[in-house]
Design a protein around this motif. Structure first.
Motif, PDB file in Angstrom:
ATOM      1  N   GLU A 252       0.915  -1.262   0.120  1.00 34.07           N
ATOM      2  CA  GLU A 252      -0.108   0.051  -0.039  1.00 34.07           C
ATOM      3  C   GLU A 252       0.997   1.256  -0.018  1.00 34.07           C
ATOM      4  N   PHE A 253       1.985   1.223   0.946  1.00 35.99           N
ATOM      5  CA  PHE A 253       2.685   2.475   0.724  1.00 35.99           C
ATOM      6  C   PHE A 253       3.469   2.562  -0.507  1.00 35.99           C
ATOM      7  N   LEU A 254       3.935   1.689  -1.079  1.00 35.03           N
ATOM      8  CA  LEU A 254       4.883   1.789  -2.385  1.00 35.03           C
ATOM      9  C   LEU A 254       3.843   2.263  -3.454  1.00 35.03           C
ATOM     10  N   TYR A 255       2.619   1.805  -3.416  1.00 36.17           N
ATOM     11  CA  TYR A 255       1.582   2.074  -4.454  1.00 36.17           C
ATOM     12  C   TYR A 255       1.247   3.458  -4.359  1.00 36.17           C
ATOM     13  N   THR A 256       0.757   3.805  -2.871  1.00 34.70           N
ATOM     14  CA  THR A 256       0.479   5.503  -2.908  1.00 34.70           C
ATOM     15  C   THR A 256       1.587   6.179  -3.079  1.00 34.70           C
ATOM     16  N   ASN A 257       2.843   5.892  -2.710  1.00 32.93           N
ATOM     17  CA  ASN A 257       3.993   6.740  -3.145  1.00 32.93           C
ATOM     18  C   ASN A 257       4.063   6.901  -4.579  1.00 32.93           C
ATOM     19  N   ALA A 258       4.021   5.903  -5.142  1.00 35.32           N
ATOM     20  CA  ALA A 258       4.252   6.126  -6.954  1.00 35.32           C
ATOM     21  C   ALA A 258       3.020   7.016  -7.437  1.00 35.32           C
ATOM     22  N   ILE A 259       1.852   6.851  -6.823  1.00 36.43           N
ATOM     23  CA  ILE A 259       0.746   7.924  -7.378  1.00 36.43           C
ATOM     24  C   ILE A 259       0.914   9.069  -7.011  1.00 36.43           C
ATOM     25  N   ASP A 260       1.629   9.436  -5.633  1.00 32.64           N
ATOM     26  CA  ASP A 260       1.914  10.689  -5.195  1.00 32.64           C
ATOM     27  C   ASP A 260       2.729  11.268  -5.896  1.00 32.64           C
ATOM     28  N   GLN A 261       3.793  10.629  -6.412  1.00 35.80           N
ATOM     29  CA  GLN A 261       4.919  11.200  -7.374  1.00 35.80           C
ATOM     30  C   GLN A 261       4.335  11.484  -8.536  1.00 35.80           C
ATOM     31  N   SER A 262       3.342  10.705  -8.993  1.00 36.08           N
ATOM     32  CA  SER A 262       2.822  11.130 -10.602  1.00 36.08           C
ATOM     33  C   SER A 262       1.962  12.365 -10.628  1.00 36.08           C
ATOM     34  N   VAL A 263       1.465  12.798  -9.251  1.00 35.34           N
ATOM     35  CA  VAL A 263       0.720  14.042  -9.397  1.00 35.34           C
ATOM     36  C   VAL A 263       1.555  15.360  -8.427  1.00 35.34           C
ATOM     37  N   SER A 264       2.615  14.867  -8.099  1.00 37.05           N
ATOM     38  CA  SER A 264       3.295  15.904  -7.111  1.00 37.05           C
ATOM     39  C   SER A 264       3.668  17.378  -7.996  1.00 37.05           C
ATOM     40  N   HIS A 265       3.404  17.303  -9.304  1.00 36.62           N
ATOM     41  CA  HIS A 265       3.620  18.723 -10.152  1.00 36.62           C
ATOM     42  C   HIS A 265       2.448  19.703 -10.021  1.00 36.62           C
ATOM     43  N   GLU A 266       1.470  19.262  -9.484  1.00 40.83           N
ATOM     44  CA  GLU A 266       0.428  19.938  -9.276  1.00 40.83           C
ATOM     45  C   GLU A 266       0.909  21.072  -8.603  1.00 40.83           C
ATOM     46  N   GLY A 267      -0.050  22.393  -8.890  1.00 43.67           N
ATOM     47  CA  GLY A 267       0.260  23.691  -8.271  1.00 43.67           C
ATOM     48  C   GLY A 267      -0.004  23.948  -6.786  1.00 43.67           C
ATOM     49  N   THR A 268      -1.029  24.170  -6.612  1.00 46.73           N
ATOM     50  CA  THR A 268      -1.626  24.398  -5.158  1.00 46.73           C
ATOM     51  C   THR A 268      -2.269  23.112  -4.359  1.00 46.73           C
ATOM     52  N   MET A 269      -2.111  23.382  -3.140  1.00 45.18           N
ATOM     53  CA  MET A 269      -2.452  22.201  -2.220  1.00 45.18           C
ATOM     54  C   MET A 269      -3.802  21.591  -2.461  1.00 45.18           C
ATOM     55  N   GLU A 270      -5.015  22.676  -2.955  1.00 49.43           N
ATOM     56  CA  GLU A 270      -6.065  22.004  -3.334  1.00 49.43           C
ATOM     57  C   GLU A 270      -5.778  21.333  -4.542  1.00 49.43           C
ATOM     58  N   ASP A 271      -5.278  21.527  -5.597  1.00 43.64           N
ATOM     59  CA  ASP A 271      -5.108  20.944  -6.706  1.00 43.64           C
ATOM     60  C   ASP A 271      -4.300  19.627  -6.666  1.00 43.64           C
ATOM     61  N   SER A 398      16.189   6.239  -4.345  1.00 41.29           N
ATOM     62  CA  SER A 398      16.193   5.085  -4.821  1.00 41.29           C
ATOM     63  C   SER A 398      16.844   3.914  -3.903  1.00 41.29           C
ATOM     64  N   MET A 399      17.494   4.045  -3.107  1.00 40.24           N
ATOM     65  CA  MET A 399      17.860   2.998  -2.218  1.00 40.24           C
ATOM     66  C   MET A 399      16.845   2.613  -1.321  1.00 40.24           C
ATOM     67  N   PHE A 400      15.894   3.496  -0.778  1.00 43.85           N
ATOM     68  CA  PHE A 400      14.787   3.197   0.042  1.00 43.85           C
ATOM     69  C   PHE A 400      13.972   2.556  -1.051  1.00 43.85           C
ATOM     70  N   GLU A 401      13.583   2.840  -2.066  1.00 44.99           N
ATOM     71  CA  GLU A 401      12.533   2.158  -3.043  1.00 44.99           C
ATOM     72  C   GLU A 401      13.089   0.993  -3.522  1.00 44.99           C
ATOM     73  N   PHE A 402      14.413   0.558  -3.221  1.00 44.99           N
ATOM     74  CA  PHE A 402      14.838  -0.783  -3.479  1.00 44.99           C
ATOM     75  C   PHE A 402      14.935  -1.438  -2.462  1.00 44.99           C
TER      76      PHE A 402
END
Length: 743
Positions: A252-271, A398-402
């Protein structure tokens, strides 16, 4: 009707199981849909306002609240019914969700109230709900129905994901309000609908409760500990579940982390919050869509074919493959793929885990489930979360993700090692339950041993049947369970039973012979035995004095050798003619002869031929029979009208049920006797429809204390019994009839 039959075949459940399965399905669907919406909203608020590093803390807090909730509710398990506990915990959860929505602008308060609702109360409702629904099924029923019931949670995930995606642009308080709405619908379903258990299960449960004297424990934990120390199977099961729940935190953590990284470029906190909620919701929909199809079409068949042990092993292997993928290529794509595979294999494992519920000692099932999911699960979540926090604190990037997938793989290998001896211990605990003092525990043990994977089952059943001092109901359960076991060694025992002409067991023996036919037919080394069965069935048909069993034997004989039943098309017995016609109808070369026979029945207008035709109704559908039934329904002859109404009910004209009931209640004694026997031949769904149309027991209380009132009550009692409505039947026999004075 054909659509219903097709659906039942696709999802692999029988008509008698439909009401109970539907009840459990809707309860879990509404509960899961709300939970997906609420928990995903809590995660999104946490990650957006406090970053992904706060997610383990939220999981840790959730685990602590689950344990606190377990401690609070454990003292109620043996004091209140499961339904009452579910109502109390769900109402409390709704209250705290409302507070979380009300204080949405104050983030930390909203999270605290949301976690209290989810961890303290929703978790308790979920645990007790599982036990509550499991009590509606036997082990062999559960083997097929549980994956279907589990599909409700999967579809709930799909619907919850779609709702999240659609409402992602709205404030989180709106999503929390939707959570309350679904919980409200869940409570309405729980209160307004309650399907009936099969009579044999109710009888066994009542007898077991009367015998059961629980050991005094101040709460669930001490009671569960006592049982776990005694049973090695439970110790192994706990080890497997602990590792599974720890690994689920990693995935669950690895999955959520990957999804969060994919949308982290969004501007405001609400976005960012909106994008993360939308992403998690959309992927929820995808995961649960795949899982839904798996549960409906494959999971139940897999467990029935391979057994409970294979389900645990499948999950371990699938998770091991996923951990290797994450270790050598952690990315958005691999994280999503592994999460999807983990979800699907977890579903199979969960169905297998819930099937083991029936192996627990009678009187400890709810306590053990509460201990597993209220103590072991949160402790596992805490351990998993602490491991994630430690690795996250020491290693970055990357070390953590490995390293996290490496730890995941090590734990999965350990889980597989624990799974290896599980089958042997599962068999041992089922065998020990054969000697239980409680009838329901014995029935569960017999059905567990009839599942795939147990090596000693046939020898145990044979010994128990031959030497054991057991009652008739358990003998019948053994005979029917041998059909599910699929061991051709049972053929000789079944032939001995029908040679004994014990009509109480012969129907089960014939059923088992029919189920074993495909296996015996493929066994080239047992063709002599195959021919012996045919000869024995022919002899039984000639010599048996029970017309119903003779007809059943013709149907079984048709499975072994359809040519052998051709002569019965010319039999003097209408029941045998009808059974032979049904068996041969799918053979084109006999269809013209069967049509000719049916026309002769119709054209030779006498009651005996009409009775013969009734055996065909609903099994051979041709227009001439339907037209005849419509004509006979207008007859002045009570017997012909009864046959017509019965036949029309069989082909789906439920409007004739009331006419049939009135005819049986107020017709002469001969019509009533014949009609009651006909009612027993209805299918389970048809019986339920008839029982609903009979006079409700609450209205029967006003029945006049006269000879006519007593006569109607006696007939209603017999009709309710013929329709397997034993609660109403017992109410009439033990409450209403004693109140009527003989005039």
């Amino acid at each position: 009707m054909p659509v219903r039959k097709l659906l039942e075949k696709f999802i692999n459940i029988s008509s008698s199981e439909v009401p109970r399965t539907a009840y459990a399905w809707w309860l879990r669907f509404l509960f899961k849909t709300g939970h997906v919406i609420g928990w995903t909203t809590i995660i999104a608020i946490t990650v957006v306002h406090y970053s992904i590093t706060a997610l383990p803390v939220i999981i840790l807090a959730q685990a602590v609240f689950i344990m606190v909730g377990m401690m609070l509710f454990s003292v109620l398990i043996d004091k209140l019914s499961a339904k009452k506990i579910i109502m109390i915990s769900t109402l409390a959860a709704m209250t705290f969700i409302f507070l979380a929505a009300f204080f949405y602008q104050t983030t930390y308060l909203s999270l605290i109230f949301g976690l209290i609702a989810s961890g303290l109360f929703i978790s308790q409702s979920s645990m007790i709900l599982s036990s509550y629904t499991e009590d509606h099924f036997s082990p062999l029923e559960a083997e097929r129905t549980f994956p279907v019931i589990e599909s409700s949670e999967t579809l709930g995930g799909v619907i919850g994901g779609l709702i999240l995606a659609f409402f992602s642009s709205y404030a989180s308080s709106i999503l929390l309000a939707l959570w309350i709405l679904f919980l409200g619908l869940f409570l309405m379903m729980l209160l307004l609908w309650s399907p009936k258990l099969p009579f044999f299960m109710k009888k066994a449960e009542k007898s077991s409760k009367n015998k059961y004297k629980g050991v005094n424990h101040w709460n669930t934990i001490t009671k569960a500990f006592t049982e776990i120390r005694r049973v090695p199977f439970l110790q192994i099961l706990i080890a497997i579940l602990v590792i599974h729940w720890i690994t689920s935190q990693f995935v669950e953590f690895l999955y959520t982390n990957a999804i969060d990284q994919s949308v982290s470029h969004e501007g405001t906190m609400e976005d960012h919050e909106s994008s993360l909620t939308h992403g998690l919701g959309s992927l929820h929909t995808m995961f649960h869509s795949f899982a839904f199809l798996t549960e409906l079409a494959l999971a139940g068949r897999f467990i029935k074919k391979m057994g409970v042990y294979a389900g645990f092993m499948l999950h371990g292997i699938m998770t091991l493959i996923g951990s290797v993928m994450l270790m050598f290529g952690y990315s958005y794509f691999t994280a999503v793929l592994v999460k999807n595979n983990f979800k699907i294999s977890s579903i199979v494992q969960k169905s297998c885990y819930e099937n083991t519920y029936y192996a627990f000692k009678y009187g400890t099932q709810k306590d053990l489930r509460e201990f597993f999911e209220g103590v072991i699960y949160p402790i596992s979540a805490i351990v998993g979360t602490i491991l994630i926090i430690i690795v996250q604190a020491i290693f970055v990037g990357s070390m953590f993700e490995f390293l996290l997938p490496v730890l995941l793989m090590a734990m999965v290998v350990t889980m597989i090692m624990f799974t290896l001896p599980l089958q042997k211990k599962y068999t041992e605990v089922a065998i020990s339950n054969l000697n239980s003092d409680y009838p329901l525990a014995k029935i569960h043990a017999i059905e567990i041993l009839a599942q795939k994977g147990h090596k000693q089952s046939y020898d145990l059943f044979h010994k128990m049947y031959r030497l054991g001092d057991i009652n008739l109901s358990l003998k019948r359960k053994i005979v029917y369970s041998l059909a599910h076991l699929g061991n051709v060694r049972a053929v000789n025992l079944m032939m001995n039973i029908i040679q004994s002409y014990d009509n109480r067991l012969s129907d089960g023996a014939l059923y088992t012979l029919k189920k074993l036919c495909p296996i015996l037919k493929k066994d080239t080394k047992r063709q002599d035995l195959y021919q012996s069965v045919i000869a024995q069935l022919l002899k039984y048909i000639r010599t048996c004095d029970d017309e119903r069993l003779r007809a059943q034997a013709v149907g079984v004989l048709g499975e072994y050798d359809h040519e052998a039943i051709v002569p019965f098309l010319m039999s003097d017995s209408g029941a045998l003619q009808a059974e032979a016609a049904v068996c041969l109808w799918h053979k084109n070369k006999y269809r013209d002869n069967i049509r000719r026979m049916i026309r002769e029945f119709i054209n030779t207008a006498n009651n005996d031929n009409y009775w013969n035709l009734i055996h065909l109704v609903g099994r051979i559908n041709i227009k001439e029979i339907h037209d005849l039934l419509s004509d006979l329904s207008m007859s002045k002859d009570d017997e012909l009208r009864m046959l017509a109404y019965y036949g029309l009910v069989r082909i789906g004209y439920t409007g004739c049920i009331t006419r049939l009931i009135n005819l049986l209640l107020f017709g002469n004694d001969l019509i009533f006797q014949k009609g009651t026997e006909l009612m027993k031949t209805l299918e389970a769904t048809e019986k339920r429809k008839v029982a609903k149309k009979l006079i409700p027991t609450q209205l029967l209380d006003a029945m006049p204390s006269t000879i006519e009132g007593k006569r109607v009550l006696e007939r209603l009692k017999a009709l309710y019994e013929a329709c397997d409505a034993y609660d109403e039947r017992n109410h009439i026999e033990h409450v209403l009839l004693p109140q009527i004075n003989t005039v």
